[in-house]
Each structure stands twice: as structure tokens, then as C-alpha cells.
Design an enzyme around this catalytic site. Sequence first.
Site, mmCIF file in Angstrom:
data_model
loop_
_atom_site.group_PDB
_atom_site.id
_atom_site.type_symbol
_atom_site.label_atom_id
_atom_site.label_comp_id
_atom_site.label_asym_id
_atom_site.label_seq_id
_atom_site.Cartn_x
_atom_site.Cartn_y
_atom_site.Cartn_z
ATOM 1 N N GLU A 191 1.005 -1.319 -0.092
ATOM 2 C CA GLU A 191 0.093 0.057 0.063
ATOM 3 C C GLU A 191 0.676 1.338 -0.214
ATOM 4 O O GLU A 191 1.583 1.674 0.832
ATOM 5 C CB GLU A 191 -1.036 0.042 1.244
ATOM 6 C CG GLU A 191 -1.947 0.995 0.949
ATOM 7 C CD GLU A 191 -2.841 1.409 2.467
ATOM 8 O OE1 GLU A 191 -3.520 2.468 2.691
ATOM 9 O OE2 GLU A 191 -2.771 0.293 2.879
ATOM 10 N N LYS A 197 -8.931 -15.860 14.987
ATOM 11 C CA LYS A 197 -9.445 -15.519 13.488
ATOM 12 C C LYS A 197 -10.573 -15.010 13.144
ATOM 13 O O LYS A 197 -10.762 -15.180 11.971
ATOM 14 C CB LYS A 197 -8.616 -16.469 12.574
ATOM 15 C CG LYS A 197 -7.263 -16.703 13.010
ATOM 16 C CD LYS A 197 -6.594 -17.914 12.252
ATOM 17 C CE LYS A 197 -5.234 -18.189 12.523
ATOM 18 N NZ LYS A 197 -4.563 -19.303 11.961
ATOM 19 N N ASP A 216 1.395 -14.830 12.325
ATOM 20 C CA ASP A 216 0.219 -15.488 11.825
ATOM 21 C C ASP A 216 -0.747 -14.276 10.953
ATOM 22 O O ASP A 216 -1.537 -13.495 11.997
ATOM 23 C CB ASP A 216 -0.612 -16.093 12.725
ATOM 24 C CG ASP A 216 -1.506 -17.145 11.844
ATOM 25 O OD1 ASP A 216 -2.189 -16.635 10.777
ATOM 26 O OD2 ASP A 216 -1.877 -18.168 12.563
ATOM 27 N N HIS A 240 -1.981 11.721 -1.145
ATOM 28 C CA HIS A 240 -1.844 10.243 -1.951
ATOM 29 C C HIS A 240 -1.608 10.661 -3.330
ATOM 30 O O HIS A 240 -0.907 10.092 -4.129
ATOM 31 C CB HIS A 240 -3.442 9.473 -1.983
ATOM 32 C CG HIS A 240 -3.422 8.738 -0.620
ATOM 33 N ND1 HIS A 240 -3.014 7.415 -0.749
ATOM 34 C CD2 HIS A 240 -3.757 8.776 0.555
ATOM 35 C CE1 HIS A 240 -2.885 6.907 0.425
ATOM 36 N NE2 HIS A 240 -3.802 7.668 1.119
#
Length: 409
Positions: free
Chosen positions: A101, A230, A305, A404
Site C-alpha cells: 500500500e 481469526k 500469523d 496520496h
Amino acid sequence: MTDVDVDDLADSVREGELRLHELEEHADADVATAARRLLVSEQSGADLETIGSYGFPAEAAGPNVENMLGAVQVPIGVAGPVRIRGGALDDERYLPLATTEGALVASVNRGCSVLDAAGGASARVTKSGMTRAPVFKVEDVVEAEALAEWVRDNVDELADAAESTTSHGELLDVTPYVVGDNVYLRFRYDTKDAMGMNMATIATGEACDLIESETGASLVALSGNLCTDKKPAAVNAIEGRGRTVTADAIIPRDVVESRLHTTPEAIAEINTRKNLVGSAKAGSLGFNAHVANVVASMFLATGQDEAQVVEGANAITTARTRGDPGDADLYVSVSLASLEVGTVGGGTKLPTQSEALSLLGVAGGGDPPGTNADALAEAIAVGALAGELSLLAALASRHLSSAHAELGR
């Protein structure tokens, strides 16, 4: 294991003598990976040359992946250095962020420079414990209550059973939850410098054997989803999972005005209206601007993870002014309820991820055990704080879209 070349190994698969997952049994890991890549390229028509260019022995990834083809390379940048005044880490550190990103590292870097100009950020792990919650089936609520009572009366015996499977883990507590003829037992462990999910699972399995042998309950599943792993879950936001960690800082007014081109009042108002009220209206479990960005990028960099970004982004950002109106400073904090991190085991042993942990000064086990994982949690929290501060300021100064655009993102 005999010497075999890539083409011969691939031929064995084509002829049905071997399956893709069996190649490492007949050749070294790099040859097996190359043969598998060749076969998959033939079948798909895809050029996998770049995927096959990686900078570590394939054998090093053996515990982390099956049917290896190669590696995906994610650009990694650094933000900082930033002064972290933590309970486990008290020093200046660069923060490694692996991301695709654009503008993310630049934004976090700006936040780090502002924190540094304010003397750094404080951080503390306030709670720690990896959880696993099996679900048991009982006859009725009477038996459910009896099981819950048995668990409360036999925590020491459960600890002995659980801890017999590990030389590092320690059972902290077991909390029963009754839902009809279901009883969920939320086991919580101190797993030291390991993230500890496997450790907690194996240990809980042993404790479940004891429960079944001593009570009338029947184990249905070793994970009953009250852990919760998760998945977005209020129980993690409230009770925590892994490390619960907070980072905060006081930014002097002149630093806010000169570095962020806005005011403490504007940042505090945007945080309330966006991160708190807006998130509440949306029914969000995360009351923050983009904590997931820093958690995800530092997870990828350090071998965590990546699926547990779900819980790691379960964070609340606060901002308010301190001092006389018109001359107040800015207090800002980020509290991450369930940051599941480790510095040993899992992906932390991969060469590039180990180097990123070394960059932070937290590779391997800490002395005393658990301090390196605490330090990693503190570093991620400070990175998240830097990211929140930078984005809130960009919104307050109305520079978000122009930033941006300027960076070509």
C-alpha cells in the site's frame, strides 16, 4: 535420499508414481520446489520464474508451508526511528513494515517523527494470555452446572495435565460458559515468547482428556469458537487474547501545529466523530482509523500469523486536549485488545522475518521469557499510534487526498 534432478522428479509425477506433496521425500527441498513449480507452470501456462527467485533455502520454510512453489516477495520499508518507552522495550527503534500500500510507510514515518519530537511514546502490555475454548456436550443444565463447578474446584489438576505437554506454557485460568446443554471452557495460558496457539491447543487437549475421564461431559470440539481465533469477536475486545497493549503520548501544541499543520482540538474532534461515534454507528468492533494497516505490515515483516490481524485490529483510539483552551496539548492513545504475537516459533524462524525481528532487537526468546514478545507488542502499538496520529492529522488538515495524489498512489 538419492540425488535426483528436477526433470526426473517431475516425470515421476507425470507418470503417476508420485504426488505433488511427496516430492520432498525423494529430493532435497529446493529440487522438490523447482519440480513442483515446473509442473504447475506447465498445467497453468503461467510464468513462475519470479516466484521461483527467493533468497533462502526452501528447507527453511518446511515447517511453514506445504507444496511450496517459491515465495511471494512483499516490499519492506522502515519507519522511524521512534523512541519507545515501554515496559519491555525502552529505546529508539526502526519499525519494519511489509506492504504493497503506497503512502503507508510515509504516513507512519511522519507519525513516528512527531512522536519523537514529543519525546517518544509510552507503551505497556497490561494483560497477556493465549486462549483455547473447547465445547463439551452435557445432558442438561444440571450437568452443565456440575461440570462448571468441577472445573472451578480442579484448576490445579487441569494445570498439571495441560502443562505436562509443554516446558514453557503455564495455565493461568479456565472460565466456564454455559449455553443450554453446551459448556464452553475458555483456557488461558502464559506462552512466554511464543504466540502460543499450537501450545495452547495441545495443552488443552490433554486437559480435555482429564475432564472426560472425571466427569460425564463429552468433548465435541477442541475449539468451540469462544477462543476466539481469526474471527471478529467481542470476547476478545473485552477479555483480550494474546497481548493487550496500549501506547500513548502527549504531543505539545507547537509540534501539532508545526509538524501536522492542524490543532489538538481538530484532531480530538475528528477522533470522536469518526473513530468513536462513526464506528459505533457502524457497529464496528474496532474504534480506530487504520490500526490494521500497521498490524498487518508488521505481522508480515516479522513472521506472525497474518490471519490474526482480525483480532489485532480490534483497537480503540482516543484523543483529547490537555491544558487551557486555545493553548492545550494533544493526548493520543491506541489500545489493542488482542494482539497475538511471538518471537519464537512459526514464521519467526524464516530468514527474512528473523532479520526483521533482529532489526527490532527482539529475535528469539527473551530474558526473562516473554519479554521479547512483550517488546514486539509494544513496538507494534507505537507504530499503530504513529499511523493513527498521522491519518487523523491528514484528515484534520484536509491533506489526505493531496498526499496520496502527490505520492502517485
